[in-house]
Design a protein around this motif. Sequence first.
Motif, mmCIF file in Angstrom:
data_model
loop_
_atom_site.group_PDB
_atom_site.id
_atom_site.type_symbol
_atom_site.label_atom_id
_atom_site.label_comp_id
_atom_site.label_asym_id
_atom_site.label_seq_id
_atom_site.Cartn_x
_atom_site.Cartn_y
_atom_site.Cartn_z
ATOM 1 N N LYS A 43 1.076 -1.148 0.487
ATOM 2 C CA LYS A 43 -0.313 0.097 0.144
ATOM 3 C C LYS A 43 0.720 1.710 0.355
ATOM 4 N N LEU A 44 -0.063 2.252 -0.235
ATOM 5 C CA LEU A 44 0.942 3.588 0.004
ATOM 6 C C LEU A 44 1.779 3.800 1.081
ATOM 7 N N THR A 45 2.997 4.592 1.493
ATOM 8 C CA THR A 45 3.177 4.706 2.477
ATOM 9 C C THR A 45 2.717 5.149 3.481
ATOM 10 N N LYS A 46 3.323 5.176 4.974
ATOM 11 C CA LYS A 46 2.063 5.906 6.104
ATOM 12 C C LYS A 46 2.546 7.243 6.200
ATOM 13 N N PRO A 47 3.242 7.543 5.378
ATOM 14 C CA PRO A 47 3.321 9.330 5.831
ATOM 15 C C PRO A 47 2.602 9.993 4.325
ATOM 16 N N ILE A 48 2.199 8.935 3.166
ATOM 17 C CA ILE A 48 1.232 9.326 2.049
ATOM 18 C C ILE A 48 -0.115 9.422 2.798
ATOM 19 N N TRP A 49 -0.546 8.232 3.431
ATOM 20 C CA TRP A 49 -1.977 7.813 4.152
ATOM 21 C C TRP A 49 -1.823 8.798 5.088
ATOM 22 N N LEU A 50 -1.022 9.583 6.148
ATOM 23 C CA LEU A 50 -1.356 10.185 6.704
ATOM 24 C C LEU A 50 -2.096 11.828 6.105
ATOM 25 N N GLY A 51 -0.976 12.121 5.094
ATOM 26 C CA GLY A 51 -1.118 13.329 4.439
ATOM 27 C C GLY A 51 -2.695 13.094 3.705
ATOM 28 N N ILE A 52 -3.083 12.110 3.575
ATOM 29 C CA ILE A 52 -4.326 12.136 2.522
ATOM 30 C C ILE A 52 -5.390 12.333 3.592
ATOM 31 N N LEU A 53 -5.210 11.286 4.755
ATOM 32 C CA LEU A 53 -6.422 11.817 5.944
ATOM 33 C C LEU A 53 -5.935 12.342 6.880
ATOM 34 N N GLY A 54 -5.114 13.237 7.045
ATOM 35 C CA GLY A 54 -4.973 14.815 7.413
ATOM 36 C C GLY A 54 -5.821 16.191 6.317
ATOM 37 N N VAL A 55 -5.746 15.989 5.686
ATOM 38 C CA VAL A 55 -5.751 16.861 4.143
ATOM 39 C C VAL A 55 -7.582 16.414 3.808
ATOM 40 N N ALA A 56 -8.198 15.129 4.167
ATOM 41 C CA ALA A 56 -9.135 15.017 3.994
ATOM 42 C C ALA A 56 -10.111 14.981 5.269
ATOM 43 N N ALA A 57 -9.822 15.520 6.594
ATOM 44 C CA ALA A 57 -10.264 15.726 8.042
ATOM 45 C C ALA A 57 -10.196 16.992 7.550
ATOM 46 N N LEU A 58 -8.677 17.691 7.070
ATOM 47 C CA LEU A 58 -9.450 19.388 7.479
ATOM 48 C C LEU A 58 -10.389 20.044 6.346
ATOM 49 N N LEU A 59 -10.586 19.391 4.848
ATOM 50 C CA LEU A 59 -11.599 19.445 4.235
ATOM 51 C C LEU A 59 -13.033 19.455 4.581
ATOM 52 N N LEU A 60 -12.995 18.423 5.279
ATOM 53 C CA LEU A 60 -14.770 17.734 6.125
ATOM 54 C C LEU A 60 -14.561 19.017 7.128
ATOM 55 N N LEU A 61 -13.744 19.669 7.254
ATOM 56 C CA LEU A 61 -13.989 20.789 8.823
ATOM 57 C C LEU A 61 -14.558 22.227 7.833
ATOM 58 N N VAL A 62 -13.914 21.799 7.302
ATOM 59 C CA VAL A 62 -13.701 23.948 6.252
ATOM 60 C C VAL A 62 -15.476 23.820 5.538
ATOM 61 N N THR A 63 -16.165 22.319 5.313
ATOM 62 C CA THR A 63 -17.049 22.390 4.145
ATOM 63 C C THR A 63 -18.039 21.721 5.737
ATOM 64 N N ALA A 64 -17.540 22.150 7.032
ATOM 65 C CA ALA A 64 -19.037 21.518 7.883
ATOM 66 C C ALA A 64 -20.283 22.930 8.226
ATOM 67 N N PRO A 65 -21.564 22.338 8.515
ATOM 68 C CA PRO A 65 -21.838 20.567 7.846
ATOM 69 C C PRO A 65 -22.541 20.557 6.339
ATOM 70 N N GLN A 66 -22.240 21.630 5.115
ATOM 71 C CA GLN A 66 -22.325 21.355 3.725
ATOM 72 C C GLN A 66 -21.540 19.734 2.655
ATOM 73 N N LEU A 67 -22.160 19.344 2.745
ATOM 74 C CA LEU A 67 -21.245 18.503 1.891
ATOM 75 C C LEU A 67 -21.489 18.438 0.423
ATOM 76 N N GLY A 68 -20.508 19.083 -0.041
ATOM 77 C CA GLY A 68 -19.796 19.838 -1.153
ATOM 78 C C GLY A 68 -18.883 18.554 -2.029
ATOM 79 N N LEU A 69 -18.619 18.905 -2.824
ATOM 80 C CA LEU A 69 -17.665 18.247 -3.464
ATOM 81 C C LEU A 69 -16.274 17.335 -3.156
#
Length: 98
Positions: A43-69
């Motif tokens: 699978k992708l390396t740990k730092p890459i997954w940490l980056g993907i999931l960190g950005v995902a969490a940040l995007l969800l926080l920014v779009t709260a609670p309207q679920l956009g693209l």
Amino acid sequence: MEQVFGLTWWIMAALWLLAISATVFALVHAVRQRSDAFTAVDKLTKPIWLGILGVAALLLLVTAPQLGLLAFISIIATGIYLADVRPKVDEVQRGPRW
């Protein structure tokens, strides 16, 4: 009409809360795993997954609670980690279950 708008908002807020909870869970899980476990299961390396999931969490926080693209992209990334990466990383660290 106001009741429908209110109900829709509450449903979207509940879905957003579920999405952010799953993403934070996935991020904490990824942090706690050994780095070599990710590469051991091809699978992708740990730092890459940490980056993907960190950005995902940040995007969800920014779009709260309207679920956009961007929120849907975050939910898909979290789902891939939880459904594909997490079980394999757990299995390689504890061995196969009988």
